[in-house]
Enzyme design. Structure first.
Site, PDB file in Angstrom:
ATOM      1  N   TYR A  72       0.830  -1.207   0.000  1.00  0.00           N
ATOM      2  CA  TYR A  72       0.000   0.000   0.000  1.00  0.00           C
ATOM      3  C   TYR A  72       0.866   1.260   0.000  1.00  0.00           C
ATOM      4  O   TYR A  72       2.056   1.242   0.341  1.00  0.00           O
ATOM      5  CB  TYR A  72      -0.916   0.026   1.227  1.00  0.00           C
ATOM      6  CG  TYR A  72      -0.167   0.234   2.534  1.00  0.00           C
ATOM      7  CD1 TYR A  72       0.010   1.507   3.076  1.00  0.00           C
ATOM      8  CD2 TYR A  72       0.388  -0.846   3.214  1.00  0.00           C
ATOM      9  CE1 TYR A  72       0.706   1.696   4.253  1.00  0.00           C
ATOM     10  CE2 TYR A  72       1.090  -0.664   4.388  1.00  0.00           C
ATOM     11  CZ  TYR A  72       1.244   0.608   4.912  1.00  0.00           C
ATOM     12  OH  TYR A  72       1.953   0.784   6.080  1.00  0.00           O
ATOM     13  N   PHE A 122       2.789   9.704   3.298  1.00  0.00           N
ATOM     14  CA  PHE A 122       3.120   9.595   4.726  1.00  0.00           C
ATOM     15  C   PHE A 122       3.446   8.164   5.138  1.00  0.00           C
ATOM     16  O   PHE A 122       3.989   7.936   6.211  1.00  0.00           O
ATOM     17  CB  PHE A 122       1.987  10.148   5.599  1.00  0.00           C
ATOM     18  CG  PHE A 122       0.662   9.478   5.417  1.00  0.00           C
ATOM     19  CD1 PHE A 122       0.382   8.264   6.029  1.00  0.00           C
ATOM     20  CD2 PHE A 122      -0.321  10.063   4.624  1.00  0.00           C
ATOM     21  CE1 PHE A 122      -0.838   7.648   5.869  1.00  0.00           C
ATOM     22  CE2 PHE A 122      -1.556   9.446   4.460  1.00  0.00           C
ATOM     23  CZ  PHE A 122      -1.807   8.242   5.078  1.00  0.00           C
ATOM     24  N   ASP A 123       3.127   7.188   4.286  1.00  0.00           N
ATOM     25  CA  ASP A 123       3.443   5.798   4.616  1.00  0.00           C
ATOM     26  C   ASP A 123       3.391   4.977   3.340  1.00  0.00           C
ATOM     27  O   ASP A 123       2.516   5.185   2.492  1.00  0.00           O
ATOM     28  CB  ASP A 123       2.445   5.252   5.641  1.00  0.00           C
ATOM     29  CG  ASP A 123       2.908   3.943   6.264  1.00  0.00           C
ATOM     30  OD1 ASP A 123       4.077   3.560   6.070  1.00  0.00           O
ATOM     31  OD2 ASP A 123       2.089   3.294   6.954  1.00  0.00           O
ATOM     32  N   ILE A 159      -7.656   1.350  10.922  1.00  0.00           N
ATOM     33  CA  ILE A 159      -8.695   2.381  10.856  1.00  0.00           C
ATOM     34  C   ILE A 159      -9.948   1.840  10.169  1.00  0.00           C
ATOM     35  O   ILE A 159      -9.882   0.926   9.351  1.00  0.00           O
ATOM     36  CB  ILE A 159      -8.189   3.652  10.140  1.00  0.00           C
ATOM     37  CG1 ILE A 159      -7.730   3.340   8.716  1.00  0.00           C
ATOM     38  CG2 ILE A 159      -7.102   4.328  10.945  1.00  0.00           C
ATOM     39  CD1 ILE A 159      -7.324   4.577   7.920  1.00  0.00           C
ATOM     40  N   TYR A 169      -8.441   8.926  11.162  1.00  0.00           N
ATOM     41  CA  TYR A 169      -7.950   9.263  12.503  1.00  0.00           C
ATOM     42  C   TYR A 169      -8.737  10.388  13.166  1.00  0.00           C
ATOM     43  O   TYR A 169      -8.382  10.834  14.258  1.00  0.00           O
ATOM     44  CB  TYR A 169      -6.461   9.631  12.434  1.00  0.00           C
ATOM     45  CG  TYR A 169      -5.601   8.488  11.968  1.00  0.00           C
ATOM     46  CD1 TYR A 169      -5.326   7.416  12.818  1.00  0.00           C
ATOM     47  CD2 TYR A 169      -5.069   8.459  10.687  1.00  0.00           C
ATOM     48  CE1 TYR A 169      -4.543   6.345  12.404  1.00  0.00           C
ATOM     49  CE2 TYR A 169      -4.286   7.395  10.255  1.00  0.00           C
ATOM     50  CZ  TYR A 169      -4.026   6.345  11.113  1.00  0.00           C
ATOM     51  OH  TYR A 169      -3.261   5.296  10.706  1.00  0.00           O
ATOM     52  N   PHE A 196      -5.466   5.992  -0.008  1.00  0.00           N
ATOM     53  CA  PHE A 196      -4.641   4.787   0.020  1.00  0.00           C
ATOM     54  C   PHE A 196      -4.823   4.011  -1.280  1.00  0.00           C
ATOM     55  O   PHE A 196      -5.948   3.768  -1.726  1.00  0.00           O
ATOM     56  CB  PHE A 196      -5.049   3.870   1.174  1.00  0.00           C
ATOM     57  CG  PHE A 196      -4.586   4.331   2.527  1.00  0.00           C
ATOM     58  CD1 PHE A 196      -3.319   4.032   2.991  1.00  0.00           C
ATOM     59  CD2 PHE A 196      -5.432   5.065   3.338  1.00  0.00           C
ATOM     60  CE1 PHE A 196      -2.897   4.465   4.244  1.00  0.00           C
ATOM     61  CE2 PHE A 196      -5.035   5.498   4.585  1.00  0.00           C
ATOM     62  CZ  PHE A 196      -3.765   5.192   5.043  1.00  0.00           C
TER      63      PHE A 196
END
Length: 251
Positions: A159, A169-170, A187, A213, A231
């Site tokens: 992902y 961010f990831d 989440i 979040y 995502f």
């Protein structure tokens, strides 16, 4: 350690501030002639950069401190003549951290919420985008042919997560290996979204803040409060938790 970090943090303030305001503080012409010079400068530069980043985070939330006053506090402390006791300074800084956190939630949270709402409105109009009852938006990039996970299953995925401005961010792609986790421990947008997929599928999810979040700020400020998240997810494998070894459920 506690006594070491206090003077380091104070000295870092002066270094960071001097670097950030060249008009008030002339450029540093220190020559690094010896190894001790380099060690001293490296220590100050490293900690100074940390303080500078924290000041920038405060200013993002319109929390502005007079930098010349901060330097005055540094100089007084170096001379051993601070105007505040350690206890007074600690109490003030504790209250300040709380104030900054609340102000970041208000200022950045409102901005993120407004931008996220506008993005969701535009994205749902795009061809191929579907919206679930909860408000989760998804787009099928590649269909899969395997099993779909249940909420209690383990999944293995590749992902990438970004903000709506495209900032990553990831990413498991950047780490070079997929990630496994129980689907009911992430989440809400992930838990719902991945159950729509089959093994081998690749989807793009746009997750509203309330399914991500919420009002929390995550990742040291990487994800502001009330952020809508994007995502791209590949579902590689589904493992029924009843059939998986206990060690597989650890993340």
């Amino acid at each position: 350690m506690k006594h070491l970090m206090k003077p380091l943090a104070v000295s870092a303030v002066a270094l960071a501030l001097a670097a950030c305001s060249q008009e008030k503080f002339p450029a540093n012409d220190t020559q690094l002639q010896t190894e001790k010079d380099k060690q001293a400068y490296a220590l100050g530069s490293s900690v100074g950069g940390f303080i500078a980043r924290n000041l920038e985070r405060q200013e993002e939330a319109d929390f502005i401190l007079e930098r010349d006053v901060i330097i005055a506090g540094f100089v007084d402390a170096i001379k051993g003549d601070p105007q505040l006791s350690d206890e007074e300074a600690e109490e003030i800084l504790t209250a300040m951290r709380q104030e900054v956190m609340e102000q970041r939630q208000n200022v950045l949270g409102q901005k993120s919420a407004e931008e996220g709402k506008a993005y969701l409105e535009e994205n749902k109009k795009k061809e191929g985008v579907k919206v679930t009852e909860s408000g989760l938006q998804y787009e099928v990039l590649e269909e899969g042919e395997g099993d779909s996970p249940a909420e209690t299953d383990m999944v293995e995925v590749h992902y990438e997560g970004t903000l709506i401005n495209g900032e990553v961010f990831d990413s498991s792609y950047e780490r070079g290996e997929p990630t496994s986790f129980p689907l009911n421990r992430v989440i809400q947008g992930w838990t719902e979204g991945l159950q729509l997929m089959k093994e081998g599928a690749k989807y793009r999810f746009v997750i509203p803040a309330e399914l991500a979040y919420g009002e929390r700020e995550v990742g040291g400020g990487q994800i502001p409060p009330n952020s809508t998240l994007i995502f791209t997810v590949e579902l590689l494998d589904v493992k029924n938790t009843e059939e998986s070894p206990a060690g597989d459920t650890e993340q």
